[in-house]
Design a protein around this motif. Structure first.
Motif, mmCIF file in Angstrom:
data_model
loop_
_atom_site.group_PDB
_atom_site.id
_atom_site.type_symbol
_atom_site.label_atom_id
_atom_site.label_comp_id
_atom_site.label_asym_id
_atom_site.label_seq_id
_atom_site.Cartn_x
_atom_site.Cartn_y
_atom_site.Cartn_z
ATOM 1 N N LEU A 124 0.845 -1.187 0.000
ATOM 2 C CA LEU A 124 0.000 0.000 0.000
ATOM 3 C C LEU A 124 0.880 1.236 0.000
ATOM 4 N N GLY A 125 0.851 1.969 -1.116
ATOM 5 C CA GLY A 125 1.544 3.242 -1.173
ATOM 6 C C GLY A 125 0.639 4.322 -0.610
ATOM 7 N N THR A 126 1.202 5.224 0.163
ATOM 8 C CA THR A 126 0.351 6.229 0.788
ATOM 9 C C THR A 126 1.074 7.569 0.911
ATOM 10 N N GLY A 127 0.275 8.601 1.035
ATOM 11 C CA GLY A 127 0.774 9.948 1.274
ATOM 12 C C GLY A 127 -0.327 10.728 1.971
ATOM 13 N N CYS A 128 0.023 11.807 2.619
ATOM 14 C CA CYS A 128 -1.002 12.599 3.293
ATOM 15 C C CYS A 128 -0.468 13.982 3.620
ATOM 16 N N ARG A 129 -1.383 14.882 3.856
ATOM 17 C CA ARG A 129 -0.996 16.184 4.364
ATOM 18 C C ARG A 129 -0.478 16.030 5.785
ATOM 19 N N LYS A 130 0.270 17.012 6.225
ATOM 20 C CA LYS A 130 0.881 16.950 7.543
ATOM 21 C C LYS A 130 -0.172 16.846 8.644
ATOM 22 N N SER A 131 0.126 15.977 9.619
ATOM 23 C CA SER A 131 -0.667 15.831 10.844
ATOM 24 C C SER A 131 -2.033 15.193 10.641
ATOM 25 N N LYS A 132 -2.209 14.416 9.574
ATOM 26 C CA LYS A 132 -3.438 13.640 9.441
ATOM 27 C C LYS A 132 -3.450 12.567 10.533
ATOM 28 N N THR A 133 -4.596 12.389 11.175
ATOM 29 C CA THR A 133 -4.667 11.487 12.316
ATOM 30 C C THR A 133 -4.761 10.025 11.887
ATOM 31 N N TYR A 134 -4.469 9.155 12.844
ATOM 32 C CA TYR A 134 -4.621 7.716 12.595
ATOM 33 C C TYR A 134 -6.057 7.399 12.177
ATOM 34 N N SER A 135 -7.026 7.982 12.884
ATOM 35 C CA SER A 135 -8.432 7.703 12.607
ATOM 36 C C SER A 135 -8.794 8.069 11.167
ATOM 37 N N GLU A 136 -8.327 9.217 10.702
ATOM 38 C CA GLU A 136 -8.623 9.660 9.334
ATOM 39 C C GLU A 136 -7.970 8.722 8.312
ATOM 40 N N ILE A 137 -6.724 8.384 8.547
ATOM 41 C CA ILE A 137 -5.997 7.520 7.614
ATOM 42 C C ILE A 137 -6.600 6.121 7.600
ATOM 43 N N ASN A 138 -6.907 5.599 8.777
ATOM 44 C CA ASN A 138 -7.497 4.266 8.882
ATOM 45 C C ASN A 138 -8.829 4.185 8.138
ATOM 46 N N SER A 139 -9.681 5.168 8.363
ATOM 47 C CA SER A 139 -10.998 5.176 7.712
ATOM 48 C C SER A 139 -10.877 5.263 6.201
ATOM 49 N N PHE A 140 -9.989 6.136 5.728
ATOM 50 C CA PHE A 140 -9.843 6.323 4.285
ATOM 51 C C PHE A 140 -9.289 5.060 3.626
ATOM 52 N N ILE A 141 -8.268 4.454 4.217
ATOM 53 C CA ILE A 141 -7.664 3.255 3.635
ATOM 54 C C ILE A 141 -8.670 2.119 3.570
ATOM 55 N N ARG A 142 -9.378 1.891 4.652
ATOM 56 C CA ARG A 142 -10.338 0.781 4.684
ATOM 57 C C ARG A 142 -11.471 0.983 3.688
ATOM 58 N N GLU A 143 -11.960 2.212 3.585
ATOM 59 C CA GLU A 143 -13.048 2.481 2.637
ATOM 60 C C GLU A 143 -12.572 2.308 1.200
ATOM 61 N N ALA A 144 -11.385 2.810 0.894
ATOM 62 C CA ALA A 144 -10.865 2.707 -0.467
ATOM 63 C C ALA A 144 -10.614 1.252 -0.865
ATOM 64 N N LEU A 145 -10.021 0.485 0.027
ATOM 65 C CA LEU A 145 -9.767 -0.933 -0.271
ATOM 66 C C LEU A 145 -11.075 -1.703 -0.400
ATOM 67 N N ASN A 146 -12.012 -1.429 0.493
ATOM 68 C CA ASN A 146 -13.297 -2.120 0.442
ATOM 69 C C ASN A 146 -14.025 -1.822 -0.863
#
Length: 374
Positions: free
Chosen positions: A249-271
């Motif tokens: 899984l390649g990933t990138g994000c703006r500075k200070s994105k939270t675990y909760s935000e990243i977790n939700s986005f990754i799971r939704e995109a993969l699903n």
């Protein structure tokens, strides 16, 4: 075994002078495999150099070592071991191997976590080394049948449902036909009662009826869309999903994105893409994100390694990667997630193109994989 087990913690406890002697003998055997071995005796038991008297109850000692040790060896009665470990048993996936030996070294018994914890394997090694009886009661071993949990471990497959694995294992022991659906190369000797079928399509099961699914099925795939198929949802059929860890899984994000935000986005995109989260074997991103807390927390919670690549490394990746002038200006490369997922070039193919939202981007690449029946 023929290999090193450096870092494997082993705790041995005994209660008589004969047990202490056998403990030290076991320690010498285990240290040949580079195990970290500690030897203990119960409160008030005979002790000697290299053996530590415990200063707590046996139950308390067991609770501590159940968390810290990969193998616990009780030298004494099985009843003592059973009563000691009972409060701490959770799952065959995480429990340590527990082995029992009588203090005369006549029998060595595999008591808990025979397969995944390798209690069966270590029981055989210890028994052979002291010329004792190896007592192994696991059905797959005594009937010389494939062990589903060991097959999954050897091939780095995530077992989605241990109850389904148990029922498939029972079918294997009883020599009932098991249908295996897999879209990867299969090597090794396939068990006689296993019937291999190719999935008609990686992302759907529209034509699954043509694949002759049976009452006992195993699906080996990084994709999850098959769960909707009525054949596998039939109450009369048992289906085990084994998910290969083959996706980066390649990933990138703006500075200070939270675990909760990243977790939700990754799971939704993969699903949405029909890709199991359990197929992910690691994360990859640009090195300027090596201290990004949200990414690091996601990796830690999912027990995933993270690879950090320099701009120069990412720029070597060619092919159909998207481009962003803004990302280029900020990071030095026009695409982070796709390039990171694909690095190193040539070993993987893009499975999921760049997905962006809420200041987070991900892409997924899959490596070539196969299944070996040994």
């Amino acid at each position: 075994m023929g290999k090193s087990y450096k870092g494997l913690n082993v705790s041995i406890i005994s209660f008589t002078k004969y047990g202490v002697s056998l403990s030290l003998e076991f320690k010498d055997i285990l240290m040949k495999y580079n195990c970290n071995v500690k030897v203990y005796t119960g409160k008030g038991s005979i002790s000697c150099t290299g053996v530590e008297n415990i200063n707590c109850s046996l139950r308390e000692w067991t609770g501590i070592h159940f968390k810290e040790a990969g193998i616990i060896i009780f030298i004494g009665a099985c009843g003592i071991a059973v009563r000691s470990i009972a409060p701490f048993i959770k799952s065959k996936c995480i429990d340590p191997a527990v082995i029992v030996a009588d203090d005369m070294g006549i029998n060595v018994i595999s008591l808990l976590s025979g397969h995944l914890g390798k209690a069966n394997e270590w029981t055989s090694i210890l028994a052979s080394a002291i010329n004792a009886n190896a007592v192994i009661t696991t059905s797959s071993d005594i009937h010389n049948k494939i062990a589903i949990d060991l097959f999954a471990e050897r091939n780095n497959l995530y077992i989605e449902n241990m109850e389904a694995a148990r029922r498939i294992q029972a079918a294997v022991i009883e020599e009932k036909p098991v249908t295996v659906f897999c879209d990867a190369e299969i090597t090794g000797k396939i068990p006689d009662n296993f019937y291999i079928r190719k999935m008609p399509d990686k992302h759907s099961c529209d034509n699954i009826d043509k694949c002759n699914a049976g009452n006992y099925n195993i699906i080996i795939s990084p994709f999850i869309s098959f769960k909707e198929c009525h054949i596998f949802n039939n109450k009369e059929n048992i289906t085990l999903y084994l998910i290969p860890k083959v996706v980066t899984l390649g990933t990138g994000c703006r500075k200070s994105k939270t675990y909760s935000e990243i977790n939700s986005f990754i799971r939704e995109a993969l699903n949405n893409a029909g890709i199991s989260i359990h197929s992910v074997s690691g994360l990859a991103t640009i090195d300027i994100k090596k201290n990004e807390p949200g990414i690091l927390q996601f990796a830690e919670k999912e027990h995933l390694p993270v690879s950090f690549y320099s701009v120069e490394e990412l720029e070597t990746v060619t092919g159909s990667t998207s481009y962003s002038g803004f990302v280029k200006e900020i990071t030095g490369t026009g695409n982070v997630c796709e390039r990171a997922a694909l690095f190193p070039q040539g070993e993987k193919e893009l499975l999921l193109e760049k997905q962006a939202g809420n200041g987070i981007t991900i892409a997924a690449a899959i490596r070539k994989w196969s299944v070996d029946f040994g």
